[in-house]
Design an enzyme around this catalytic site. Structure first.
Site, PDB file in Angstrom:
ATOM      1  N   LYS A 297      11.775   0.835  29.179  1.00 16.37           N
ATOM      2  CA  LYS A 297      10.868   1.246  28.097  1.00 16.37           C
ATOM      3  C   LYS A 297      11.397   0.856  26.725  1.00 16.37           C
ATOM      4  O   LYS A 297      10.637   0.511  25.822  1.00 16.37           O
ATOM      5  CB  LYS A 297      10.642   2.764  28.144  1.00 16.37           C
ATOM      6  CG  LYS A 297       9.682   3.200  29.221  1.00 16.37           C
ATOM      7  CD  LYS A 297       9.374   4.692  29.081  1.00 16.37           C
ATOM      8  CE  LYS A 297       8.434   5.124  30.184  1.00 16.37           C
ATOM      9  NZ  LYS A 297       8.145   6.577  30.123  1.00 16.37           N
TER      10      LYS A 297
ATOM     11  N   CYS B  73       6.527  16.943  32.834  1.00 17.13           N
ATOM     12  CA  CYS B  73       5.411  16.130  32.378  1.00 17.13           C
ATOM     13  C   CYS B  73       5.042  15.087  33.411  1.00 17.13           C
ATOM     14  O   CYS B  73       3.920  14.597  33.460  1.00 17.13           O
ATOM     15  CB  CYS B  73       5.733  15.450  31.060  1.00 17.13           C
ATOM     16  SG  CYS B  73       5.560  16.562  29.675  1.00 17.13           S
TER      17      CYS B  73
ATOM     18  N   ASP C  56      15.991   5.782  25.743  1.00 13.89           N
ATOM     19  CA  ASP C  56      15.229   6.189  26.927  1.00 13.89           C
ATOM     20  C   ASP C  56      15.835   5.458  28.124  1.00 13.89           C
ATOM     21  O   ASP C  56      16.171   4.279  28.012  1.00 13.89           O
ATOM     22  CB  ASP C  56      13.751   5.801  26.762  1.00 13.89           C
ATOM     23  CG  ASP C  56      12.831   6.578  27.695  1.00 13.89           C
ATOM     24  OD1 ASP C  56      11.848   7.170  27.203  1.00 13.89           O
ATOM     25  OD2 ASP C  56      13.076   6.602  28.924  1.00 13.89           O
TER      26      ASP C  56
ATOM     27  N   GLY D 296       5.039   8.876  25.431  1.00 12.39           N
ATOM     28  CA  GLY D 296       3.773   9.187  24.772  1.00 12.39           C
ATOM     29  C   GLY D 296       3.899   9.515  23.301  1.00 12.39           C
ATOM     30  O   GLY D 296       3.099   9.046  22.483  1.00 12.39           O
TER      31      GLY D 296
ATOM     32  N   ARG E  86       0.830  -1.217   0.000  1.00  9.65           N
ATOM     33  CA  ARG E  86       0.000   0.000   0.000  1.00  9.65           C
ATOM     34  C   ARG E  86       0.865   1.268   0.000  1.00  9.65           C
ATOM     35  O   ARG E  86       0.363   2.360  -0.246  1.00  9.65           O
ATOM     36  CB  ARG E  86      -0.963   0.002   1.188  1.00  9.65           C
ATOM     37  CG  ARG E  86      -1.972  -1.128   1.131  1.00  9.65           C
ATOM     38  CD  ARG E  86      -2.747  -1.138  -0.200  1.00  9.65           C
ATOM     39  NE  ARG E  86      -3.832  -2.109  -0.216  1.00  9.65           N
ATOM     40  CZ  ARG E  86      -3.708  -3.401  -0.519  1.00  9.65           C
ATOM     41  NH1 ARG E  86      -2.524  -3.911  -0.843  1.00  9.65           N
ATOM     42  NH2 ARG E  86      -4.762  -4.193  -0.516  1.00  9.65           N
TER      43      ARG E  86
ATOM     44  N   CYS F  85      22.754  27.819  15.885  1.00 11.35           N
ATOM     45  CA  CYS F  85      22.971  27.679  14.438  1.00 11.35           C
ATOM     46  C   CYS F  85      23.437  28.983  13.805  1.00 11.35           C
ATOM     47  O   CYS F  85      23.757  29.013  12.611  1.00 11.35           O
ATOM     48  CB  CYS F  85      21.699  27.198  13.737  1.00 11.35           C
ATOM     49  SG  CYS F  85      20.410  28.454  13.622  1.00 11.35           S
TER      50      CYS F  85
ATOM     51  N   CYS G 114      16.530  26.562  13.621  1.00 15.11           N
ATOM     52  CA  CYS G 114      16.700  25.397  14.491  1.00 15.11           C
ATOM     53  C   CYS G 114      15.788  25.602  15.701  1.00 15.11           C
ATOM     54  O   CYS G 114      15.167  26.650  15.844  1.00 15.11           O
ATOM     55  CB  CYS G 114      18.160  25.190  14.886  1.00 15.11           C
ATOM     56  SG  CYS G 114      18.763  26.236  16.233  1.00 15.11           S
TER      57      CYS G 114
ATOM     58  N   CYS H 135      21.234  33.335  16.530  1.00 15.13           N
ATOM     59  CA  CYS H 135      20.989  32.128  17.342  1.00 15.13           C
ATOM     60  C   CYS H 135      22.315  31.556  17.852  1.00 15.13           C
ATOM     61  O   CYS H 135      23.252  31.370  17.088  1.00 15.13           O
ATOM     62  CB  CYS H 135      20.262  31.079  16.496  1.00 15.13           C
ATOM     63  SG  CYS H 135      20.153  29.464  17.302  1.00 15.13           S
TER      64      CYS H 135
HETATM   65 ZN   LIG Z   1      19.102  28.371  15.520  1.00  8.76          ZN
END
Ligand SMILES: [Zn+2]
Length: 251
Positions: free
Chosen positions: A83, A186, A59, A38, A11, A246, A170, A243
């Site tokens: 995990k 979290c 992880d 998640g 497919r 970057c 970035c 930045c």
């Molecule tokens: Zn950047």
């Protein structure tokens, strides 16, 4: 490709934009997924089912009862397991045709850079700013595209940062490392379960588009989902010449 592979991926192969060549690109690809929670669960499940040839799961955590409401590649029977091992079992159950590296570690510094350099594309499925910034810096240094996702409560966001493109911002252009964003842990925040499925699946889609080289990526756009209204907002994001990550990078 074997007869079995031609059937398994038929497919995809039927899509003009994918075809045999695109499927072969997926089979040849190596994807690094930071975080097997998640977002990492749906992302990894779709990448595995789609035939991404090598998946590196990173992880350092173990499966906990409170994870199972949304981290759909883990099971009640695997509570207490690392995990990445639980994830590896889930991915290989769907597709034994691929290789899954279960890396139970909190990859940082030179180790993280090494893993990123080996990857065709990187998925940031982590849950904290320190990791997101470390992964972003490693991707900029190695010139490897990054698909970043995040979900908290009823809100999700998603973007692609592609250091192979001179125009691409970035992650740090968007969220400066010194801006002092509160790290909403979290572990203590609520998360509406299906939203990590939505954003994680979209991360898989963006990663596969980058691997095959089809369509237009989310580079230069930040998609934000308001899950309570089920409304998407897309904002343009530009590269910041100043930045710290970057800004000085050669493109
Ligand atoms: Zn950047």
């Amino acid at each position: 490709m074997t007869d079995d592979q031609l059937l398994r991926y038929s497919r995809h192969i039927l899509l003009d934009e994918v075809g045999i060549e695109g499927q072969q690109a997926l089979l040849d690809a190596r994807v690094l997924i930071i975080g097997a929670g998640g977002l990492g669960s749906p992302a990894a499940l779709y990448l595995a089912a789609s035939g991404v040839g090598r998946i590196m799961l990173v992880d350092d955590d173990a499966v906990d009862l409170t994870n199972l409401q949304r981290q759909i590649m883990h099971t009640s029977a695997r509570i207490g397991q690392p995990k990445v091992e639980s994830g590896r079992a889930a991915l290989l159950a769907i597709n034994p045709d691929i290789a899954v590296e279960a890396l139970q570690e909190r990859a940082t510094g030179a180790r993280l850079e090494q893993l990123v350099r080996e990857a065709t594309v990187v998925l940031d499925c982590s849950d904290n700013f320190a990791t997101r910034h470390a992964v972003n810096a490693a991707c900029v240094a190695a010139g490897v595209p990054l698909v970043a996702g995040a979900v908290i409560r009823f809100d999700g966001q998603l973007s692609v940062f592609d250091p192979r493109s001179a125009a691409s911002p970035c992650y740090a252009c968007l969220f400066p490392p010194d801006a002092g964003f509160e790290d909403a842990a979290c572990s203590s925040m609520g998360v509406f379960a299906p939203l990590v499925g939505v954003i994680g699946a979209m991360q898989a889609a963006e990663a596969m588009k980058l691997i095959i080289g089809i369509g237009e990526s989310l580079q230069g756009r930040l998609l934000m989902l308001d899950g309570k209204r089920m409304e998407w907002t897309s904002i343009g994001v530009a590269r910041d010449p100043a930045c710290p990550v970057c800004g000085g990078a050669k493109r």
